[in-house]
Design an enzyme around this catalytic site. Structure first.
Site, PDB file in Angstrom:
ATOM      1  CE  LYS A 114      -4.437  -1.437   1.860  1.00 32.02           C
ATOM      2  NZ  LYS A 114      -5.448  -1.216   2.902  1.00 32.02           N
ATOM      3  CE  LYS A 208      -5.592  -7.806  -2.064  1.00 37.00           C
ATOM      4  NZ  LYS A 208      -5.303  -7.623  -0.705  1.00 37.00           N
ATOM      5  CE  LYS A 211     -13.335  -3.115   0.283  1.00 33.66           C
ATOM      6  NZ  LYS A 211     -13.035  -2.897   1.708  1.00 33.66           N
TER       7      LYS A 211
HETATM    8  P1  TYM Z   1     -10.911  -5.412   3.704  1.00 33.33           P
HETATM    9  O1  TYM Z   1     -11.946  -4.378   3.892  1.00 33.33           O
HETATM   10  O2  TYM Z   1      -9.772  -5.131   2.787  1.00 33.33           O
HETATM   11  O3  TYM Z   1     -11.562  -6.761   3.209  1.00 33.33           O
HETATM   12  C1  TYM Z   1     -12.653  -7.327   3.902  1.00 33.33           C
HETATM   13  C2  TYM Z   1     -12.554  -8.834   3.865  1.00 33.33           C
HETATM   14  O4  TYM Z   1     -12.558  -9.281   2.507  1.00 33.33           O
HETATM   15  C3  TYM Z   1     -11.462 -10.151   2.301  1.00 33.33           C
HETATM   16  N1  TYM Z   1     -10.990  -9.998   0.909  1.00 33.33           N
HETATM   17  C4  TYM Z   1     -10.885 -10.995   0.038  1.00 33.33           C
HETATM   18  N2  TYM Z   1     -11.172 -12.312   0.137  1.00 33.33           N
HETATM   19  C5  TYM Z   1     -10.974 -13.077  -0.949  1.00 33.33           C
HETATM   20  N3  TYM Z   1     -10.522 -12.576  -2.143  1.00 33.33           N
HETATM   21  C6  TYM Z   1     -10.234 -11.268  -2.287  1.00 33.33           C
HETATM   22  N4  TYM Z   1      -9.798 -10.787  -3.467  1.00 33.33           N
HETATM   23  C7  TYM Z   1     -10.412 -10.412  -1.168  1.00 33.33           C
HETATM   24  N5  TYM Z   1     -10.230  -9.086  -0.963  1.00 33.33           N
HETATM   25  C8  TYM Z   1     -10.588  -8.854   0.317  1.00 33.33           C
HETATM   26  C9  TYM Z   1     -10.411  -9.715   3.292  1.00 33.33           C
HETATM   27  O5  TYM Z   1      -9.477 -10.739   3.543  1.00 33.33           O
HETATM   28  C10 TYM Z   1     -11.256  -9.364   4.495  1.00 33.33           C
HETATM   29  O6  TYM Z   1     -11.545 -10.524   5.258  1.00 33.33           O
HETATM   30  N6  TYM Z   1      -7.832  -5.450   7.614  1.00 33.33           N
HETATM   31  C11 TYM Z   1      -9.127  -5.918   7.177  1.00 33.33           C
HETATM   32  C12 TYM Z   1     -10.284  -5.366   8.003  1.00 33.33           C
HETATM   33  C13 TYM Z   1     -10.166  -5.564   9.477  1.00 33.33           C
HETATM   34  C14 TYM Z   1     -10.300  -6.791  10.184  1.00 33.33           C
HETATM   35  C15 TYM Z   1     -10.155  -6.461  11.556  1.00 33.33           C
HETATM   36  C16 TYM Z   1     -10.553  -8.104   9.795  1.00 33.33           C
HETATM   37  C17 TYM Z   1      -9.937  -4.600  10.416  1.00 33.33           C
HETATM   38  N7  TYM Z   1      -9.928  -5.135  11.644  1.00 33.33           N
HETATM   39  C18 TYM Z   1     -10.225  -7.432  12.552  1.00 33.33           C
HETATM   40  C19 TYM Z   1     -10.614  -9.075  10.814  1.00 33.33           C
HETATM   41  C20 TYM Z   1     -10.459  -8.747  12.155  1.00 33.33           C
HETATM   42  C21 TYM Z   1      -9.309  -5.489   5.741  1.00 33.33           C
HETATM   43  O7  TYM Z   1      -8.555  -4.751   5.209  1.00 33.33           O
HETATM   44  O8  TYM Z   1     -10.399  -5.905   5.145  1.00 33.33           O
END
Ligand code: TYM
Length: 345
Positions: A114, A208, A211
């Site tokens: 990032k 991957k 967003k």
């Molecule tokens: P975020 O918002 O980027 O993504 C949310 C969830 O979607 C999953 N994900 C994917 N799974 C499969 N294929 C993909 N291409 C893909 N892109 C995203 C992510 O793995 C995630 O589960 N850091 C986390 C948010 C967070 C969090 C937490 C998660 C903050 N605090 C505590 C668990 C526990 C994140 O960036 O999610």
């Protein structure tokens, strides 16, 4: 009902919620409601580690809330809330910032991706992002965390932070709780399972689905209409071969593996089952079948999200109610943490 096992997970309100978020995370959130006490958090504090337009941020917080509900999460039986309404996330994060080591954070691949070449320009928040994530989980003594594959390293860090806290404060933990084992924070277990833990871009099978990809054709979003979903699948990059009849044959065919994984996840099957049916088929046969399935599963959710977004006040009140209930779980754990550290309250 009293559950021993508690689930916590979060999704960032940064727009463009996509099929990867849905299959890698949100469908798991829905399933776990049967067996666990669940907290699902719209992680707005994480979102602002990179610049967010304030109006869009509010919109996106409501959109993730709507996506949770439209996908089948019950905000009464479980908890849906936004992170900034429970002050304990930021408070515990500070304490854990003093437990985590610079060297640990320097190894985080997501920060490197990032921040890119401009590390010096990244916000300090982006660097300590994984510590806030550990705080999210540990604030509730959560035992299970459903996430996509890309969060694995962050979950390992959360476990390391929990362990270091338990070791650093072992005596105080035993003194304050009479717990002989000296374990205050449980080690959270990542749940990364199924055929779609890493959904890939429709434009490039080595990246991957994300967003932030500038190409809209790279992802299906949860609010795409039926025609758009079908078009994106039709245009998805593939190779010229027919589908293999065994999973082994998907090796070195990232685009084919991705579409088969998506089909399997949408249809609650394994990749092997999908290939039993479609082995030998050309993409000209497989893609329309996948499009039909994706439209049937995703477009009703998008429609329901739009309906919910038309009543923002209701979404806001769901978030407030969730935050109150989350706070009730968090508060005693935070108080205990402060006592262990030696703060006077
Ligand atoms: P975020 O918002 O980027 O993504 C949310 C969830 O979607 C999953 N994900 C994917 N799974 C499969 N294929 C993909 N291409 C893909 N892109 C995203 C992510 O793995 C995630 O589960 N850091 C986390 C948010 C967070 C969090 C937490 C998660 C903050 N605090 C505590 C668990 C526990 C994140 O960036 O999610």
């Amino acid at each position: 009902m009293q559950h021993k096992e508690r689930v916590f997970s979060g999704v960032q309100p940064t727009g463009n919620l996509h099929l990867g978020n849905y299959l890698g995370a949100i469908t798991k959130f829905v399933a776990l409601q049967e067996s666990h006490e669940c907290l699902y958090c719209v992680v707005d504090l994480h979102a602002v580690t990179v610049w967010q337009d304030p109006k869009e941020l509010s919109h996106n917080i409501r959109e993730v809330t709507a996506a949770f509900i439209a996908s089948g999460i019950d905000p009464k039986a479980h908890i849906i809330f936004n992170q900034s309404q429970v002050a304990g996330h930021a408070e515990l994060s500070w304490i854990l910032n003093c437990v985590a080591r610079m060297g640990w954070l320097n190894r985080m691949t997501q920060f490197k991706e990032k921040a890119g070449k401009h590390k010096e320009n990244a916000s300090v928040g982006l660097f300590t992002y994984p510590v806030l994530m550990a705080a999210d989980i540990l604030l509730y003594h959560a035992t299970h965390v459903p996430v996509g594959e890309d969060q694995k390293q962050h979950l390992e860090l959360a476990r390391d932070i929990a362990q270091k806290f338990n070791v650093d404060f072992k005596e105080a933990i035993i003194a304050s709780s009479n717990k002989e084992d000296g374990l205050f924070f449980p080690q959270p277990e990542p749940l990364i399972q199924g055929p779609a833990t890493r959904v890939m871009s429709f434009r490039d099978g080595s990246k991957k689905m994300s967003k932030s990809d500038p190409s809209d054709l790279s992802r299906i979003t949860m609010t795409d209409d039926a025609d758009t979903i079908a078009k994106k699948i039709r245009k998805a990059k593939t190779d010229p071969e027919a589908l293999p009849s065994e999973e082994e044959g998907l090796k070195d065919r990232p685009e084919a593996a991705n579409l088969v994984g998506i089909f399997a996840a949408l249809n609650n099957q394994s990749k092997t089952d999908v290939l039993k049916e479609y082995g030998g088929a050309q993409f000209s046969t497989f893609k329309p079948a996948l499009a039909e399935l994706a439209v049937a599963k995703i477009s009703p959710i998008g429609n329901e999200m739009r309906r919910l977004m038309d009543a923002p006040d209701e979404l806001d009140s769901i978030l407030r109610d969730g935050a109150n209930r989350a706070n009730k779980i968090a508060e005693p754990i935070l108080q205990k943490t402060k006592e262990i550290v030696g703060f006077i309250q």
